[in-house]
Design an enzyme around this catalytic site. Sequence first.
Site, PDB file in Angstrom:
ATOM      1  N   LYS A  63      40.893 -35.159  70.623  1.00  0.00           N
ATOM      2  CA  LYS A  63      40.145 -35.745  71.776  1.00  0.00           C
ATOM      3  C   LYS A  63      38.771 -35.806  70.882  1.00  0.00           C
ATOM      4  CE  LYS A  63      40.762 -34.692  75.883  1.00  0.00           C
ATOM      5  NZ  LYS A  63      40.904 -33.686  76.980  1.00  0.00           N
ATOM      6  N   ARG A 133      36.006 -30.316  78.478  1.00  0.00           N
ATOM      7  CA  ARG A 133      37.289 -30.971  78.170  1.00  0.00           C
ATOM      8  C   ARG A 133      38.007 -30.159  76.975  1.00  0.00           C
ATOM      9  NH1 ARG A 133      36.198 -36.928  77.313  1.00  0.00           N
ATOM     10  NH2 ARG A 133      38.470 -37.051  77.851  1.00  0.00           N
ATOM     11  N   GLY A 142      48.312 -32.530  79.980  1.00  0.00           N
ATOM     12  CA  GLY A 142      48.045 -32.031  81.173  1.00  0.00           C
ATOM     13  C   GLY A 142      48.350 -30.410  81.149  1.00  0.00           C
ATOM     14  N   MET A 144      46.470 -28.251  79.317  1.00  0.00           N
ATOM     15  CA  MET A 144      45.258 -27.323  79.365  1.00  0.00           C
ATOM     16  C   MET A 144      44.413 -27.785  80.382  1.00  0.00           C
ATOM     17  SD  MET A 144      44.578 -26.198  75.412  1.00  0.00           S
ATOM     18  CE  MET A 144      44.750 -28.049  74.796  1.00  0.00           C
ATOM     19  N   ARG A 377      43.294 -42.213  71.529  1.00  0.00           N
ATOM     20  CA  ARG A 377      44.254 -41.566  70.644  1.00  0.00           C
ATOM     21  C   ARG A 377      45.679 -42.447  70.481  1.00  0.00           C
ATOM     22  NH1 ARG A 377      45.769 -37.166  75.390  1.00  0.00           N
ATOM     23  NH2 ARG A 377      46.680 -38.800  76.717  1.00  0.00           N
ATOM     24  N   HIS A 495      52.040 -37.658  84.713  1.00  0.00           N
ATOM     25  CA  HIS A 495      52.552 -36.591  83.920  1.00  0.00           C
ATOM     26  C   HIS A 495      54.272 -36.827  83.570  1.00  0.00           C
ATOM     27  CE1 HIS A 495      54.519 -32.601  83.367  1.00  0.00           C
ATOM     28  NE2 HIS A 495      53.855 -32.793  82.548  1.00  0.00           N
ATOM     29  N   SER A 826      76.698 -28.071  46.279  1.00  0.00           N
ATOM     30  CA  SER A 826      76.478 -28.503  47.629  1.00  0.00           C
ATOM     31  C   SER A 826      75.903 -27.308  48.585  1.00  0.00           C
ATOM     32  CB  SER A 826      77.517 -29.238  48.588  1.00  0.00           C
ATOM     33  OG  SER A 826      77.083 -29.580  50.006  1.00  0.00           O
ATOM     34  N   CYS A 893      74.704 -30.006  52.628  1.00  0.00           N
ATOM     35  CA  CYS A 893      75.653 -30.329  53.876  1.00  0.00           C
ATOM     36  C   CYS A 893      75.460 -29.602  55.204  1.00  0.00           C
ATOM     37  CB  CYS A 893      77.141 -30.343  53.386  1.00  0.00           C
ATOM     38  SG  CYS A 893      77.810 -28.819  53.031  1.00  0.00           S
ATOM     39  N   TYR A 913      71.068 -35.830  47.152  1.00  0.00           N
ATOM     40  CA  TYR A 913      71.394 -36.390  48.723  1.00  0.00           C
ATOM     41  C   TYR A 913      71.438 -35.163  49.649  1.00  0.00           C
ATOM     42  CZ  TYR A 913      76.088 -34.399  48.449  1.00  0.00           C
ATOM     43  OH  TYR A 913      77.038 -33.330  48.131  1.00  0.00           O
TER      44      TYR A 913
HETATM   45  P1  ADP Z   1      43.050 -34.428  79.751  1.00  0.00           P
HETATM   46  O1  ADP Z   1      43.361 -33.891  78.280  1.00  0.00           O
HETATM   47  O2  ADP Z   1      44.119 -33.773  80.714  1.00  0.00           O
HETATM   48  O3  ADP Z   1      43.320 -36.162  79.661  1.00  0.00           O
HETATM   49  P2  ADP Z   1      40.179 -34.965  79.985  1.00  0.00           P
HETATM   50  O4  ADP Z   1      39.518 -34.034  79.299  1.00  0.00           O
HETATM   51  O5  ADP Z   1      40.677 -36.477  78.973  1.00  0.00           O
HETATM   52  O6  ADP Z   1      41.739 -34.032  80.127  1.00  0.00           O
HETATM   53  O7  ADP Z   1      39.816 -35.440  81.347  1.00  0.00           O
HETATM   54  C1  ADP Z   1      40.485 -36.067  82.371  1.00  0.00           C
HETATM   55  C2  ADP Z   1      39.688 -37.138  82.934  1.00  0.00           C
HETATM   56  O8  ADP Z   1      38.301 -36.645  83.274  1.00  0.00           O
HETATM   57  C3  ADP Z   1      39.330 -38.150  81.875  1.00  0.00           C
HETATM   58  O9  ADP Z   1      40.376 -39.075  81.729  1.00  0.00           O
HETATM   59  C4  ADP Z   1      38.384 -38.797  82.436  1.00  0.00           C
HETATM   60  O10 ADP Z   1      38.547 -39.791  83.490  1.00  0.00           O
HETATM   61  C5  ADP Z   1      37.595 -37.693  83.258  1.00  0.00           C
HETATM   62  N1  ADP Z   1      36.632 -36.986  82.482  1.00  0.00           N
HETATM   63  C6  ADP Z   1      36.359 -36.450  81.629  1.00  0.00           C
HETATM   64  N2  ADP Z   1      35.055 -36.159  80.808  1.00  0.00           N
HETATM   65  C7  ADP Z   1      34.223 -37.134  81.288  1.00  0.00           C
HETATM   66  C8  ADP Z   1      33.023 -37.665  81.478  1.00  0.00           C
HETATM   67  N3  ADP Z   1      32.056 -37.131  80.652  1.00  0.00           N
HETATM   68  N4  ADP Z   1      32.546 -38.445  82.523  1.00  0.00           N
HETATM   69  C9  ADP Z   1      33.360 -38.916  83.424  1.00  0.00           C
HETATM   70  N5  ADP Z   1      34.539 -38.713  83.552  1.00  0.00           N
HETATM   71  C10 ADP Z   1      35.102 -37.721  82.707  1.00  0.00           C
HETATM   72 MG    MG Z   2      42.410 -37.393  78.882  1.00  0.00          MG
END
Ligand code: ADP
Ligand code: MG
Length: 939
Positions: A63, A133, A142, A144, A377, A495, A826, A893, A913
């Site tokens: 990220k 984040r 989802g 962490m 990503r 999820h 082998s 093998c 192989y």
């Molecule tokens: P995950 O890794 O679970 O996707 P994120 O860190 O991407 O968690 O956060 C999830 C959501 O929170 C993002 O998709 C975004 O919508 C919102 N978010 C995170 N940071 C910001 C920010 N600085 N401003 C607005 N929304 C945010």
């Molecule tokens: Mg995200």
Amino acid sequence: MAKKTVKKHQKGSYTTRRTAARAVRAGAAAASKAKKPAEQYVFFFGHGKADGNRAMRDILGGKGAGLAEMTNAGLPVPPGFTISTAACNLFYEQGRKLPAAVEQEMEKSLRKLEAVAGATLGSTEHPLLVSVRSGAKFSMPGMMDTILNLGLNDETVEGLKKLTGNGRFAFDSYRRFIQMFGNVVLEIPKQEFEGAFEAVKRAKGARLDTDLDEQDLRDVVGRYKKVVWHKTRRNFPQDPHDQLRGARDAVFRSWNNPRAKEYRRIYDIPDHIGTAVNVQMMVFGNRGDRCATGVGFTRNPATGAKEFYGEFLINAQGEDVVAGIRTPMPITELETVMPKAYRELRAFTTRLERHYKDIQDFEFTIQDEKLYMLQTRSGKRTGYAAVVIATDLVAEKLITPREALLLVDPTSLSQLLAPVFDPKEWKALPTVAKGLPASPGAASGQVVFTAEDAVAWTEQGKKVVLVRKETVPDDIHGMFVSQGVLTATGGMTSHAAVVGRQMGKPAIVGASALHVDEEHHRLAIDGKIVKEGDFLSFDGLSGEVKIAKVATKPSEILQVLNGTMKPEESGIFRRFNRLLEWADKLRRLGIRANADMPDQAELAYAFGARGIGLCRTEHMFFADDRLPIVRRMILADNEADRRTAVLELLPLQRGDFYGVFKGMHGCPVTIRTIDPPLHEFLPRREDLMVEIAKLEASGGDANELAEKRALLGRVEQLHEFNPMLGHRGVRLGITYPEITEMQTRAIIEAACQLKKEGLKVVPEIMIPLVGHVKELRDQKAIVERVAAETMKAQGVTIQYLVGTMIEVPRGALTADEIAGEAQFFSFGTNDLTQMTFGFSRDDIGKFLRVYQEKKILDADPFASIDVVGVGKLVAMACELGRKTRPTLKLGVCGEHGGDPASIHFFHQVGLDYVSCSPYRVPVARLAAAQAALSVKVGD
Ligand code: ADP
Ligand code: MG
Ligand code: MG
């Protein structure tokens, strides 16, 4: 010199996630020891310039690296800073505390952020709000935690209201913050907050959270604060700097929450690489109807189709879209509501796709019609989509075939071979519900409602379909064992959808016709009740759900290969084929299959195997018409009787070999002489004793009784304390030479016959379990004598090789001697692993899990080769063997022949192989090409 090979391997560009991660940590450790210059732990991004970039995923996490790269590319990214994964490791090393130096670095970055943002953390006039984040090198959707709107307290919330003139927004943000902070940092269960929120909604008669006004939300905030007091006996923390430190540490801690650990175990992500923390200025999608938040993909991640794909919600924030609380709108509708932001989003994401040369998965927020990019990503995709996208990107000239090969995770190709429903049978059944087709594939099984039940029922040998209102990250172990996952709420990016696609599990989400009653373990659809244990089937490509048990049939690719469908009729087959042909041009390793029967050989050949690396002759002994003969052979108490029985097997074996040679169309076939301990062909001792006792009690047939007693006597004679180290492999051939004689004759006769028919085959006769060169010499003499006699009798000369398996450590250690006799090796890496570790492969299950939990072992050494130990023996044997005989053919093998990480290793040590099960052949072809490119995909 053996050492040299191993070393070279470790230094080489071969990188698994594990080795890469190790390098990261080693680097961090080295740097923290070095005096100057001090390592940088905090990396700023904002105003068109970032300290980091895309290449720094090890340090910044995926990220953080994406945010830096987008910032540098001039995209609108809210400013912020990333605290590195190395800091996470320090945090754990120092007893869950950050060193003062890192704290100071963060304070400095915070001041810089305040300057850029024109706002201050804790200010009542211009309060800075941030998100905190998580983000590791490998995305773990989802698993962490992330906290939004940090910086709000009883005073700044009023400041925010004044500044924006929007009280509803200010209090909506505050209640979200208390909820997230309360859950993540203060560890208060989510339900506590949900209960309070629902109470206000009920009192107000509100259906959606957007129906609540400022006053209601103030009420919610008040109740939330009470929850916090109740649960922690403290007031909700009001100091924004305390909040920030608390949130940051909680994100570091979330790296080790149980579900994140489970996720890493399933995906083989190392535990020690740690997560980064991103602190970023908030932008708001919840400030009214000109605001929105959403997620999307540049292409369809389920089918690979080139279409803009995603979902958004008006007046919402963050997790709302993926949480399945409100049903989001398809992203194309954004064009109607906010055309300018939509056009920008299209332009930016197209640019990102071209820049990264891969499908992008992005997150965005629109604040007062202004678009902000929050994440990008490479998108997770199904195996099906991976093949479509890789071949499309080549056709679009965005990438070369070589690059395309690196866009597909080899193991995901197995998904394309997964069964589908028979279309006729499927159409004939009524559809009871339709949901979003989140992950393709046919799923049929008994309904369960919890992840725990899914695991328990599967352990009892049942096939289950997991049905949930919506899945939560904690359900991951249940999803893993299910045939498929079906949810009532949630969108294509929820999820269940994301994880389903990644696992290659069929998944349907948002099937709103389903009324799931999780408490009573039943669901209602279309006026019908489905109880736990009832059968349900669904098609993850069409989204259709049916109440029935439906048989599945081979996938399109298999149908083309077995001739029931024409290649022209299957687009996916043609792409699959194209990709693998590119792989074949690049790989150096040959690919063979382990196959014992003619039809398996045919299938393996169709999958692209060009040879058989292991034909287990004894598998043919278990057939109904043969077992009695084999038993007669074993029960014989003199050589003459044994020879008679063995000769009865001759024509049968000859027929088998003939079929297998033919199925391989003249490619090399390695046939192993008899290997397992003989007792495997006899009934179990306990069963016999019970039968005899019964016969005795009922005064049964005297002849039968005598026969059973004789059998029992022989079974007891053959009983071994340690069968895997007992009378098996070459030891059988040495004590019963007539078996080796018969098998040689059958092999050579079959080859001679084919030669007469015009097909040239070169059989490779392989002696198992050799640890001493004299063992091989003994057997080789028999093979050569019988082969010469047979060819003479047939009046035909054929070429053949004699070689051995290297699977006993002593065999590897004396490979130079053994290569004096053997024309090929082998590696039997199953036995070699078993004997090198001294782990019985049948009993490792009892302790493997604990070994992994205690980090004694990273992976199951029977699934992925132990490079350091077993691998050292392999590398050494290759080098010793080739020193004696430069033309020595080398292959593997064991099960490892189909495992991508192991294939990289086998490439490195110079095998000729790998051989694996027919269904793994496509996986091996692709992995071998990636090995040749020295890149491990999945990183
Ligand atoms: P995950 O890794 O679970 O996707 P994120 O860190 O991407 O968690 O956060 C999830 C959501 O929170 C993002 O998709 C975004 O919508 C919102 N978010 C995170 N940071 C910001 C920010 N600085 N401003 C607005 N929304 C945010
Ligand atoms: Mg995200
Ligand atoms: Mg073996």
